[in-house]
Enzyme design. Structure first.
Site, mmCIF file in Angstrom:
data_model
loop_
_atom_site.group_PDB
_atom_site.id
_atom_site.type_symbol
_atom_site.label_atom_id
_atom_site.label_comp_id
_atom_site.label_asym_id
_atom_site.label_seq_id
_atom_site.Cartn_x
_atom_site.Cartn_y
_atom_site.Cartn_z
ATOM 1 N N SER A 241 0.815 -1.221 0.000
ATOM 2 C CA SER A 241 0.000 0.000 0.000
ATOM 3 C C SER A 241 0.847 1.270 0.000
ATOM 4 O O SER A 241 0.395 2.307 -0.487
ATOM 5 C CB SER A 241 -0.955 0.001 1.200
ATOM 6 O OG SER A 241 -0.231 0.089 2.404
ATOM 7 N N ARG A 242 2.064 1.217 0.531
ATOM 8 C CA ARG A 242 2.882 2.436 0.555
ATOM 9 C C ARG A 242 3.209 2.960 -0.857
ATOM 10 O O ARG A 242 3.217 4.171 -1.054
ATOM 11 C CB ARG A 242 4.147 2.214 1.387
ATOM 12 C CG ARG A 242 3.861 2.319 2.877
ATOM 13 C CD ARG A 242 5.030 1.925 3.742
ATOM 14 N NE ARG A 242 4.667 2.073 5.167
ATOM 15 C CZ ARG A 242 5.318 1.471 6.148
ATOM 16 N NH1 ARG A 242 6.362 0.692 5.904
ATOM 17 N NH2 ARG A 242 4.928 1.660 7.400
ATOM 18 N N TYR A 385 0.440 9.468 7.005
ATOM 19 C CA TYR A 385 -0.256 8.171 7.151
ATOM 20 C C TYR A 385 0.490 7.015 6.487
ATOM 21 O O TYR A 385 1.371 7.217 5.685
ATOM 22 C CB TYR A 385 -1.727 8.239 6.786
ATOM 23 C CG TYR A 385 -2.217 8.604 5.400
ATOM 24 C CD1 TYR A 385 -1.402 8.681 4.285
ATOM 25 C CD2 TYR A 385 -3.584 8.838 5.234
ATOM 26 C CE1 TYR A 385 -1.936 8.993 3.037
ATOM 27 C CE2 TYR A 385 -4.121 9.149 3.997
ATOM 28 C CZ TYR A 385 -3.288 9.229 2.908
ATOM 29 O OH TYR A 385 -3.818 9.527 1.694
ATOM 30 N N GLU A 386 0.124 5.820 6.939
ATOM 31 C CA GLU A 386 0.824 4.575 6.581
ATOM 32 C C GLU A 386 2.303 4.646 6.936
ATOM 33 O O GLU A 386 3.173 4.154 6.214
ATOM 34 C CB GLU A 386 0.600 4.218 5.106
ATOM 35 C CG GLU A 386 -0.886 3.938 4.865
ATOM 36 C CD GLU A 386 -1.173 3.317 3.527
ATOM 37 O OE1 GLU A 386 -0.341 2.540 3.037
ATOM 38 O OE2 GLU A 386 -2.240 3.609 2.980
ATOM 39 N N GLY A 387 2.569 5.258 8.067
ATOM 40 C CA GLY A 387 3.950 5.395 8.557
ATOM 41 C C GLY A 387 4.488 6.766 8.215
ATOM 42 O O GLY A 387 4.548 7.142 7.043
#
Lengths: 409, 265
Positions: A241-242, A385-387
């Site tokens: 997803s990243r 988001y997502e890290g």
């Protein structure tokens, strides 16, 4: 440059570009100002088949893999990063399910996922567990054929609108991070309610909610994969997803340039178009080069991923096995480092490009009538988001240390 | 539910010029696309299919290049497409064209019963609005023109709301029937990726006048009852008055005075 390598990818670009211009652009400013979700745009995404791009044809999808997903996310975000999240967060919520699900679970969920009839969301973050996912406190204690879930998740994108939530819970708190599992919890399950709706800086049309679980009984059939392997599935999900977030960031950067360059060509000061001033022109050239570098990074990565992802999906459907198991059989590369690099570079590029574009255009870009201030606000989320950007750096250095240690250097 | 949508390939631009000498549209060089009103008709057909199940077929009459508009129909959600193409059709007016489309519909109907025919209310290149009602006349099926909303559709009948000069009417029609629709009827979707790919591979069924058993004495320019005497861009007859004033308040006062003077208020 277009990175489509086949007809399917080229048509994905064509379709998503037309969609963004016709359906998203006319409403983006209004939806951002109102900070509400748009059921009408959701319906448009459904009608044009935008939820199933990455899913197999068996379930009504296109079969396009991670590349088509990233391309769509880039093109939607090029016009509106907030509306892009309607299919975007559904993919994020559904990827862990799709990776870990048994054949029976896929049959249950994937048809309505590919058609967009049901939306998904991913629920990992908690008030006290963000970057440190292992610290999560939501528990799921077994009770016969059910889990009893208690806890709170927050900052959950597409909250309240999504029908299914892939929730990271601890099924064995004594084991800490090794007790984390993933459960699919359906909206409407007794005890599952929504708390505060956040008011945000950017991506405002996508609702962000707190999820509250009070003695929620979740059937065992909603467990993804096996107990205690939740963080592994989360990591695998983020690997896929990243690059999507990176693609979103490239879209935001490109969208900002799309607004800026025509303005600089027409805006005259001191008797000439301001793009003819070298200080500005060279800045634009640098921003465009960085955006293109980010795009090259994203699609080189997704094409390599699809070389493993698509055959694994095919094998999983043929053998009736989870995609995760098939990936393990053929997987040559751990994507974490490259995914983190793509997200780090593209998110920083999006923020820099949006910021500089506002400066280049000046006062007009600071006003809400012009879309650039929105691009600047939206860009920021890609660094978070997502890290966060810092977490991406942690992922990169951890991988590098491991690589060099393995070589004994 | 088997729905037949009628579409036409027309010049894309709404800026097509008319040759002042011949009174004809200058079509050469103009890019072609689906008549915009037909996009709304086809979208409504696809929406009804999605709600009720079944199939959407699409028919067009036109030169070989009109195949493109049928491929476009596949991209927009149609299942089967038919093209009537024959020199015998050339120059047909609405009477001849609707006759040919009705004959085509009859042939499709023989193979698979049609429940509903949907047309756009008119085309952007000839503007007559005749085709929908004329097809229904040839087939002797009930008709509703200027439909703005499908109130209800099920296996038995369709209930529609149609525009009239004085307001709207709600009509219930049994199947098979013909409706022609205005743009309020639907919101055409952006063509999906799958649709775009399917469009390239779709089979276009091509029929001549003989294939549909049409009477050639009813076809083509030499047999049409219509003669085009002259085509022209209509003159804009507006009696608009621009109200001047130093500020909004002054302009508003002048406007109200003007309206009173003309007894509008």
């Amino acid at each position: 440059m277009d990175y489509a390598i086949n007809e399917m990818e080229q048509e994905t670009l064509n379709a998503t570009r037309e969609f963004a211009q016709k359906k998203l652009k006319p409403v983006r400013a209004e939806m951002d100002a109102k900070e509400v979700f748009s059921p009408e745009i959701l319906q448009e995404f459904r009608k044009s088949g935008m939820f199933g791009l990455w899913l197999p044809e068996k379930y009504g999808g296109l079969g396009g893999g991670i590349t088509c997903l990233a391309m769509a996310f880039e093109e939607f975000s090029r016009v509106c990063a907030g509306l892009a999240l309607t299919p975007g967060t559904t993919a994020l919520g559904a990827i862990p399910m799709f990776l870990a699900a048994t054949e029976a679970q896929r049959e249950r969920w994937c048809y309505d996922l590919a058609s967009g009839k049901k939306l998904w969301a991913f629920a990992l973050t908690e008030p006290e567990a963000g970057s440190d996912a292992s610290a999560l406190k939501t528990t799921a204690i077994k009770d016969g054929d059910f889990y009893i879930v208690n806890g709170t998740k927050h900052f959950i994108s597409t909250g309240k609108e999504a029908d299914f939530y892939t929730v990271a819970v601890n099924t064995n708190p004594a084991r800490g991070a090794r007790g984390i599992s993933l459960l699919v919890i359906e909206k409407g399950t007794p005890g599952f309610t929504f708390g505060k709706k956040e008011e945000k800086m950017g991506i405002r049309t996508n609702p962000t909610y707190e999820l509250i679980f009070e003695n929620v009984r979740v059937p065992r059939e909603n467990l993804l994969g096996s107990e205690g392997r939740g963080l592994l599935y989360v990591q695998e999900t983020l690997d896929y997803s990243r690059p999507g977030v990176a693609a979103q960031a490239v879209g935001i950067a490109q969208g900002a340039l799309d607004e800026t360059i025509p303005y600089l060509r027409t805006r005259k000061q001191f008797g000439q178009p301001i793009i003819t001033f070298q200080a500005l022109a060279h800045k634009v050239a640098e921003l465009a080069a960085k955006t293109e570098a980010g795009r090259a990074m994203v699609y080189n990565l997704t094409h390599r991923m699809d070389e493993e992802f698509l055959p694994a999906v095919k094998a999983a459907l043929e053998n009736g096995t989870p995609v995760h198991d098939e990936l393990k059989k053929i997987k040559g590369v751990r994507w974490t480092k490259y995914s983190a690099m793509a997200k780090l570079f593209c998110a920083n590029t999006a923020m820099e490009v949006a910021d500089e574009c506002v400066t280049l255009c000046g006062g007009v870009a600071y006003m809400r009538d012009f879309p650039l201030e929105k691009f600047m606000r939206d860009a920021k989320i890609t660094q978070i988001y997502e890290g966060t950007t810092h977490i991406q750096k942690n992922e990169i250095i951890a991988a590098l240390i491991k690589e060099y240690a393995a070589k004994g250097e | 539910m088997h729905i037949l949508a009628c579409v036409k390939q027309t010049p894309k631009s709404d800026n097509v010029k008319i040759d002042p000498a011949t009174g004809c549209l200058i079509r050469s060089g103009a890019e072609s696309a689906m008549n915009p009103f037909d996009e709304y008709a086809l979208e409504e057909a696809v929406v009804l299919k999605e709600q009720l199940g079944g199939q959407v077929s699409v028919i067009t009459m036109g030169p070989p290049a009109a195949e493109n508009v049928l491929r476009d129909s596949i991209a927009r959600g149609a299942d089967k497409v038919y093209q009537l193409s024959d020199m015998a059709f050339a120059g047909s007016d609405t009477w001849s064209t609707s006759y040919a489309l009705a004959k085509g519909a009859e042939k499709i109907n023989e193979a698979q019963k049609i429940d509903l025919i949907i047309c756009g209310k008119q085309t952007n290149d000839s503007d007559t609005g005749h085709i929908g009602p004329q097809i229904s006349a040839w087939l002797n099926w009930p008709n509703a023109a200027f439909v703005k909303r499908v109130v209800k559709a099920d296996e038995q009948c369709i209930v529609v709301e149609r525009l009239t000069e004085s307001g709207t009417e709600i009509l219930q029609l049994p199947y098979p029937c013909v409706i022609s629709v205005v743009k309020e009827i639907s919101n055409p979707r952006v063509r999906s990726v799958k649709g775009r790919m399917a469009a390239k591979r779709a089979e276009v069924v091509k029929w001549t006048a003989d294939d549909i058993g049409a009477d050639k004495n009813k076809l083509g320019i030499q047999h049409c009852p219509t003669r085009v005497v002259k085509s022209f861009s209509p003159q804009r007859n507006t009696n608009a008055v621009v109200v001047d004033g130093a500020n909004g308040k002054e302009k508003a006062a002048k406007l109200v005075a003007l309206l009173k003077e003309n007894k509008y208020i």
